[in-house]
Write an enzyme that holds these catalytic residues in place. Structure first.
Site, PDB file in Angstrom:
ATOM      1  N   ASP A 137      -6.330   5.918  -2.117  1.00  0.00           N
ATOM      2  CA  ASP A 137      -4.885   6.157  -2.197  1.00  0.00           C
ATOM      3  C   ASP A 137      -4.264   6.726  -0.921  1.00  0.00           C
ATOM      4  OD1 ASP A 137      -2.406   6.154  -3.496  1.00  0.00           O
ATOM      5  OD2 ASP A 137      -2.655   8.204  -4.182  1.00  0.00           O
ATOM      6  N   SER A 154      -1.928  -8.959  -8.317  1.00  0.00           N
ATOM      7  CA  SER A 154      -0.832  -8.039  -8.042  1.00  0.00           C
ATOM      8  C   SER A 154       0.345  -8.408  -8.927  1.00  0.00           C
ATOM      9  CB  SER A 154      -0.440  -8.111  -6.566  1.00  0.00           C
ATOM     10  OG  SER A 154       0.471  -7.095  -6.248  1.00  0.00           O
TER      11      SER A 154
END
Length: 384
Positions: free
Chosen positions: A139, A157
């Site tokens: 992240d 996605s």
């Protein structure tokens, strides 16, 4: 020195099998080539002013592994599934209103959980290939996790800008490891959102401009992490959210009936992820760190959470919180808290509010807080 006469397909299979024994729910492999499509998207995001400000500023570093790792040969992507429901969730009721942390903040900070898995994976690979080198990220690294996971076949996605897996929906945490080992890449997964547009249609602030295009500055997940005054137009959109937003995930058909309780570290403490709002207004730094410090939602400190708790009390029009809000308005040393409390007092519309706001107006020196007091007074007038 690394030699390439070993059987990397065999090693890949061994890594996949080992990953299952250490709590990695999905693993994929991809090349270390530049993520060209993501680069174009990031450039467009920047041109449109859709960045949040939390990202790595150098777009090239976000898409080119060779700029952050010497001679990368492949990237290993991992995913861990997290729960979407909790047992025995406490109910919010009059006088005991509660806020909510998004699902991605339930349990132990996912950064720590995934780093633990990646470290074990590194140690395993090193035992097989002593000259192997790695750079693992979760992240906060330079690369875009979603781009890596998509190309490594973890999922596609989605229009909600999350990776959606067939097995776990979008309720997955992502991490990746750049390596100097030449693993065969996996096939990316084709998009399966089709004509579904539910996430875009119901986004509370219109942050999902279109499928796959997010104006991060409008996203409630971002707004809940800011520390200043929340813009007026978003205050009524916040609801009882204290950190993050799950709307674009909860409406996704791919997430229907997806709820996995695989990892003990990710299990939510109901009293922490759905806490009483009033006690948050006066919680000390020490108590906040002790109670919430292990959650990813605490990374910005208590200030955004407290501000959001005030807005949530206004959302509920909780007149039992008037005394606490008046105390915050008069005594909190932070202008954002005083001002937000003044606005909330007006929003709730309790009879005590008018005199309290007038008293505060006569002694307040901060211009922004005075503006919020005037907003509160105006809201009270409108309710008469």
């Amino acid at each position: 020195m690394l030699t390439f006469d070993m059987d990397f397909q065999k090693l890949k299979n061994e890594i996949i099998e080992y990953s299952k024994t250490i709590g990695i729910d999905k693993i994929g492999f991809t090349t270390a080539n530049t993520f060209s499509e993501m680069k174009n998207l990031l450039i467009r995001q920047e041109m449109l002013g859709y960045q949040s400000g939390f990202e790595e500023k150098d777009i090239d570093k976000r898409v080119d592994p060779s700029l952050i790792f010497d001679q990368p040969r492949s990237i290993i992507a991992i995913a861990l599934a997290y729960p979407s429901r909790m047992e025995n969730a406490p109910r919010s009721k009059k006088g005991e209103r509660r806020g909510i942390f998004c699902r991605a903040s339930w349990g132990q900070d996912y950064h720590d959980v995934l780093r633990n898995r990646l470290q074990k994976l590194e140690e395993y690979i090193s035992s097989k290939v002593p000259d192997a080198k790695f750079k693992s990220m979760v992240d906060t690294g330079e690369l875009v996790d979603r781009a890596v996971a998509e190309r490594a076949g973890i999922g596609w996605s989605g229009k909600n800008c999350a990776i959606i897996t067939p097995e776990f929906g979008s309720y997955v945490y992502l991490g990746e490891m750049i390596t100097n080992l030449p693993f065969e890449p996996d096939e990316p997964m084709t998009d399966q959102c089709g004509t579904c547009n539910k996430c875009v249609d119901v986004c509370p602030t219109g942050a999902l401009v279109e499928g796959g295009q997010l104006d991060a500055g409008k996203c409630i997940a971002f707004l809940t992490q800011t520390k200043g005054f929340l813009p007026d137009k978003y205050r009524t959109k916040l609801g009882n959210r204290l950190y993050g937003c799950d709307t674009c995930q909860t409406v996704c058909p791919e997430n229907k009936r997806k709820d996995f309780h695989i990892h003990e570290e990710m299990e939510p403490d109901p009293e922490l992820v759905k806490p009483l709002l009033k006690p948050l207004l006066t919680i000390t730094n020490r108590d906040f760190k002790e109670k919430y410090g292990k959650m990813s939602g605490s990374w910005r400190g208590k200030k955004p959470i407290q501000r959001n708790a005030i807005i949530a009390l206004a959302h509920y029009k909780d007149d039992t919180a008037i005394d606490e809000l008046i105390t915050v308005m008069k005594k909190d040393v932070r202008p954002v808290m005083r001002g937000t409390a003044a606005w909330a007092i007006g929003k709730i519309g309790h009879e005590q509010g008018f005199s309290a706001l007038i008293e505060a107006k006569n002694v307040e020196k901060d211009k922004e807080v005075l503006a919020e007091i005037n907003k509160g007074l105006k809201l009270l007038e409108e309710q008469k």
